[in-house]
Structures are given as structure tokens and as C-alpha cells.
Design a protein around this motif. Structure first.
Motif, PDB file in Angstrom:
ATOM      1  N   GLN A 102     -20.624 -20.438 -21.288  1.00 58.53           N
ATOM      2  CA  GLN A 102     -21.061 -19.296 -22.088  1.00 58.53           C
ATOM      3  C   GLN A 102     -21.297 -18.069 -21.228  1.00 58.53           C
ATOM      4  O   GLN A 102     -21.002 -16.932 -21.643  1.00 58.53           O
ATOM      5  CB  GLN A 102     -22.327 -19.661 -22.864  1.00 58.53           C
ATOM      6  CG  GLN A 102     -22.129 -20.732 -23.918  1.00 58.53           C
ATOM      7  CD  GLN A 102     -21.104 -20.338 -24.961  1.00 58.53           C
ATOM      8  OE1 GLN A 102     -21.155 -19.249 -25.520  1.00 58.53           O
ATOM      9  NE2 GLN A 102     -20.140 -21.222 -25.215  1.00 58.53           N
ATOM     10  N   LYS A 105     -17.893 -16.553 -20.436  1.00 57.21           N
ATOM     11  CA  LYS A 105     -17.350 -15.838 -21.587  1.00 57.21           C
ATOM     12  C   LYS A 105     -18.000 -14.460 -21.721  1.00 57.21           C
ATOM     13  O   LYS A 105     -17.321 -13.450 -21.974  1.00 57.21           O
ATOM     14  CB  LYS A 105     -17.573 -16.652 -22.866  1.00 57.21           C
ATOM     15  CG  LYS A 105     -16.606 -17.825 -23.031  1.00 57.21           C
ATOM     16  CD  LYS A 105     -16.896 -18.545 -24.337  1.00 57.21           C
ATOM     17  CE  LYS A 105     -15.883 -19.646 -24.599  1.00 57.21           C
ATOM     18  NZ  LYS A 105     -14.544 -19.125 -24.947  1.00 57.21           N
ATOM     19  N   ALA A 106     -19.318 -14.414 -21.570  1.00 53.46           N
ATOM     20  CA  ALA A 106     -20.031 -13.147 -21.708  1.00 53.46           C
ATOM     21  C   ALA A 106     -19.681 -12.188 -20.577  1.00 53.46           C
ATOM     22  O   ALA A 106     -19.544 -10.975 -20.798  1.00 53.46           O
ATOM     23  CB  ALA A 106     -21.532 -13.405 -21.742  1.00 53.46           C
ATOM     24  N   GLY A 109     -15.620 -11.355 -21.000  1.00 50.50           N
ATOM     25  CA  GLY A 109     -15.420 -10.632 -22.251  1.00 50.50           C
ATOM     26  C   GLY A 109     -13.963 -10.423 -22.622  1.00 50.50           C
ATOM     27  O   GLY A 109     -13.597  -9.390 -23.202  1.00 50.50           O
ATOM     28  N   GLU A 111     -10.580 -10.522 -24.636  1.00 53.36           N
ATOM     29  CA  GLU A 111     -10.218 -10.622 -26.048  1.00 53.36           C
ATOM     30  C   GLU A 111      -9.214 -11.745 -26.269  1.00 53.36           C
ATOM     31  O   GLU A 111      -8.379 -12.032 -25.412  1.00 53.36           O
ATOM     32  CB  GLU A 111      -9.619  -9.306 -26.544  1.00 53.36           C
ATOM     33  CG  GLU A 111     -10.617  -8.181 -26.654  1.00 53.36           C
ATOM     34  CD  GLU A 111     -10.017  -6.981 -27.371  1.00 53.36           C
ATOM     35  OE1 GLU A 111      -8.831  -7.055 -27.766  1.00 53.36           O
ATOM     36  OE2 GLU A 111     -10.736  -5.982 -27.533  1.00 53.36           O
ATOM     37  N   ARG A 112      -9.317 -12.364 -27.429  1.00 55.54           N
ATOM     38  CA  ARG A 112      -8.351 -13.394 -27.801  1.00 55.54           C
ATOM     39  C   ARG A 112      -7.038 -12.749 -28.237  1.00 55.54           C
ATOM     40  O   ARG A 112      -6.995 -11.552 -28.549  1.00 55.54           O
ATOM     41  CB  ARG A 112      -8.916 -14.257 -28.941  1.00 55.54           C
ATOM     42  CG  ARG A 112     -10.130 -15.083 -28.541  1.00 55.54           C
ATOM     43  CD  ARG A 112     -10.634 -15.890 -29.710  1.00 55.54           C
ATOM     44  NE  ARG A 112     -11.831 -16.643 -29.353  1.00 55.54           N
ATOM     45  CZ  ARG A 112     -11.824 -17.877 -28.859  1.00 55.54           C
ATOM     46  NH1 ARG A 112     -10.666 -18.511 -28.694  1.00 55.54           N
ATOM     47  NH2 ARG A 112     -12.951 -18.495 -28.557  1.00 55.54           N
ATOM     48  N   PRO A 123     -14.233 -17.642 -32.856  1.00 53.58           N
ATOM     49  CA  PRO A 123     -15.196 -16.610 -32.466  1.00 53.58           C
ATOM     50  C   PRO A 123     -15.360 -16.533 -30.950  1.00 53.58           C
ATOM     51  O   PRO A 123     -14.804 -17.334 -30.204  1.00 53.58           O
ATOM     52  CB  PRO A 123     -16.489 -17.093 -33.122  1.00 53.58           C
ATOM     53  CG  PRO A 123     -16.364 -18.599 -33.078  1.00 53.58           C
ATOM     54  CD  PRO A 123     -14.905 -18.892 -33.262  1.00 53.58           C
ATOM     55  N   TYR A 124     -16.130 -15.570 -30.509  1.00 63.28           N
ATOM     56  CA  TYR A 124     -16.525 -15.399 -29.112  1.00 63.28           C
ATOM     57  C   TYR A 124     -15.336 -14.985 -28.246  1.00 63.28           C
ATOM     58  O   TYR A 124     -14.211 -14.867 -28.700  1.00 63.28           O
ATOM     59  CB  TYR A 124     -17.200 -16.648 -28.553  1.00 63.28           C
ATOM     60  CG  TYR A 124     -18.296 -17.186 -29.440  1.00 63.28           C
ATOM     61  CD1 TYR A 124     -19.424 -16.403 -29.748  1.00 63.28           C
ATOM     62  CD2 TYR A 124     -18.210 -18.456 -29.997  1.00 63.28           C
ATOM     63  CE1 TYR A 124     -20.425 -16.899 -30.563  1.00 63.28           C
ATOM     64  CE2 TYR A 124     -19.210 -18.955 -30.812  1.00 63.28           C
ATOM     65  CZ  TYR A 124     -20.317 -18.168 -31.105  1.00 63.28           C
ATOM     66  OH  TYR A 124     -21.300 -18.651 -31.927  1.00 63.28           O
ATOM     67  N   ALA A 125     -15.629 -14.769 -26.974  1.00 60.88           N
ATOM     68  CA  ALA A 125     -14.605 -14.320 -26.032  1.00 60.88           C
ATOM     69  C   ALA A 125     -13.662 -15.472 -25.670  1.00 60.88           C
ATOM     70  O   ALA A 125     -13.948 -16.643 -25.929  1.00 60.88           O
ATOM     71  CB  ALA A 125     -15.271 -13.751 -24.781  1.00 60.88           C
ATOM     72  N   GLY A 130     -13.387 -22.824 -24.347  1.00 61.31           N
ATOM     73  CA  GLY A 130     -14.509 -23.743 -24.512  1.00 61.31           C
ATOM     74  C   GLY A 130     -14.052 -25.143 -24.875  1.00 61.31           C
ATOM     75  O   GLY A 130     -14.641 -26.134 -24.419  1.00 61.31           O
ATOM     76  N   HIS A 181      -5.995 -18.779 -27.899  1.00 59.81           N
ATOM     77  CA  HIS A 181      -6.253 -18.659 -26.459  1.00 59.81           C
ATOM     78  C   HIS A 181      -4.970 -18.316 -25.725  1.00 59.81           C
ATOM     79  O   HIS A 181      -3.870 -18.696 -26.147  1.00 59.81           O
ATOM     80  CB  HIS A 181      -6.797 -19.973 -25.883  1.00 59.81           C
ATOM     81  CG  HIS A 181      -8.283 -20.114 -25.992  1.00 59.81           C
ATOM     82  ND1 HIS A 181      -9.163 -19.281 -25.340  1.00 59.81           N
ATOM     83  CD2 HIS A 181      -9.035 -21.002 -26.675  1.00 59.81           C
ATOM     84  CE1 HIS A 181     -10.413 -19.660 -25.627  1.00 59.81           C
ATOM     85  NE2 HIS A 181     -10.355 -20.691 -26.440  1.00 59.81           N
TER      86      HIS A 181
END
Length: 231
Positions: A102, A105-106, A109, A111-112, A123-125, A130, A181
């Protein structure tokens, strides 16, 4: 155990190198990501039945929550055997790997992939994957725990190892095929995932007190030793 330490260092270093290349936008890597992703996305759009199969595999069979459930079952099994330290190590190693994921990812950052006709979403970066990292950590640690209690020469070990390898590679493939991804995200998930798993095993070996289960399975006795035991 030396090989395990080396693998942790090597995969960690390769993961960091990949992270740097992604962060600075190294064009050969980004071009490779785009070309592979675009080709697989075209195939996914053209074959909806195969795409549905990939979604079942990635959302249910190899989902991170499935991996966490398997890890939880292993922890409960260890607690019932009164192997509390090993259960704790497995829990902490899995949790720290998730926090590390995590954090990456933060920090990155990334983009998918974006498509005009997406077949899936997430969701998320993007960096690292993951799913790929969770599967690598879970399968690596679960095989290690099994190896401590089950000699590799016994029937069934090859099947379990094969299932673990297929799961790790398969979930990475599904993430790229479904267009959620980039290939380098998945590669990073594999590298950082194994680095975390190997580091968990190595630290257990170094810090576990006397009397705790060894970090390596006992060696199979040779034929001469077995003959001596039967005399």
C-alpha cells in the motif's frame, strides 16, 4: 538459508530498479507496457467468454482475500499445534507485506491502463500489482510452513508446489489480460512479493529461539542411516 537471503536481496534490488524506471518514465519500458497491454486488451474484447473466465479466476480463485483466507487457515492450524511463534511470524509477515504494498502504491501513484471499451476495472494505483504481490507472499509463506512439517519427498508436494506456481503466474496474467495492470506492475508485484516472503523466512531463522520449528525442513535420512536405525 544463504540462498534465501540472496534471493531476498536480489528480488528487492530488482524491484527497486523497476520502481525507479517506472518513476522516471523510462520510455522502452513504458512502450513495452503499452504494446503488450494493447494486444491483450484487443484479445479480451474479442473473446468475451475467455474474459469472463479470467474475471472469475482473478476475482475469486486468486483474489487477495482468497490468499488471506488461506493464510488465516494456516495461522489457525499452527495455533492449534501450539506453534504460536510461527503463527505470529506468518501473520506479521503477511501484514507487513500488505502495508509495504500500500505504501508503494501511494508513493508511486501510477495510473492504471485506460481503455475506451474496458472489460474490467480496479481501484487504487497500479504499481505494484496487489493481486500478484499477495499471491506471491501467500503462496511462498504457505509452502514454507508446509515444508517445515512435510518432507518434500512425500507424495503430493509436487502438486502443491505446482498449484502455487500456477496461481502466482496465473493471477499476474489475468491482471494484464483484463487491462487493469501494466506488465511491469505485475513483475514488480512478483519481485517485491518474493522479497517480503524471503525476508520473513530469513528473519524467523535468525530470531526464533531454540526449540522453535526450524526455518528449513529436516533432511531426508539416507539409505545407510535408515539401515542403521533398523538394526
Amino acid at each position: 538459508m544463504r540462498a534465501m537471503r540472496i534471493s531476498a536481496v536480489v528480488t528487492g534490488a530488482l524491484g527497486v530498479l523497476l520502481l525507479v524506471l517506472v518513476a522516471v518514465g523510462w520510455s522502452p519500458l513504458l512502450s513495452f507496457d503499452r504494446e503488450v497491454s494493447a494486444a491483450l486488451h484487443r484479445d479480451a474484447v474479442a473473446h468475451p467468454g475467455l474474459t469472463r473466465l479470467h474475471r472469475v479466476l482473478t476475482d475469486w480463485v486468486w483474489d487477495p482475500w482468497t490468499m488471506r483466507a488461506l493464510t488465516l487457515l494456516a495461522v489457525v492450524w499452527l495455533l492449534r499445534r501450539r506453534e504460536h511463534l510461527l503463527a505470529l511470524w506468518l501473520t506479521v509477515g503477511t501484514l507487513l507485506a500488505w502495508l509495504f504494498q500500500q505504501g508503494l502504491k501511494a508513493a508511486v501513484g501510477r495510473e492504471r491502463p485506460r481503455w475506451p471499451d474496458p472489460v474490467d476495472s480496479a481501484p487504487y494505483a497500479a504499481f505494484p500489482s496487489g493481486h500478484a504481490m499477495a499471491a506471491t507472499v501467500a503462496c511462498g509463506l504457505l509452502l514454507w510452513v508446509l515444508a517445515l512439517h512435510w518432507r518434500e519427498g512425500r507424495p503430493g508436494w509436487g502438486t502443491l508446489s505446482g498449484v502455487a506456481v500456477v496461481s502466482v503466474l496465473g493471477v499476474g496474467w489475468t491482471r494484464v489480460y483484463l487491462g487493469v495492470h501494466w506488465p511491469s506492475d505485475v513483475l514488480a508485484g512478483w519481485l517485491f512479493g518474493w522479497c517480503c516472503a524471503a525476508a520473513t523466512i530469513v528473519t524467523y531463522r535468525r530470531l526464533a529461539p531454540a526449540g522453535a520449528p526450524p526455518a528449513e525442513p529436516p533432511a531426508e535420512p539416507d539409505a545407510g542411516s535408515r539401515m542403521e536405525d533398523t538394526r
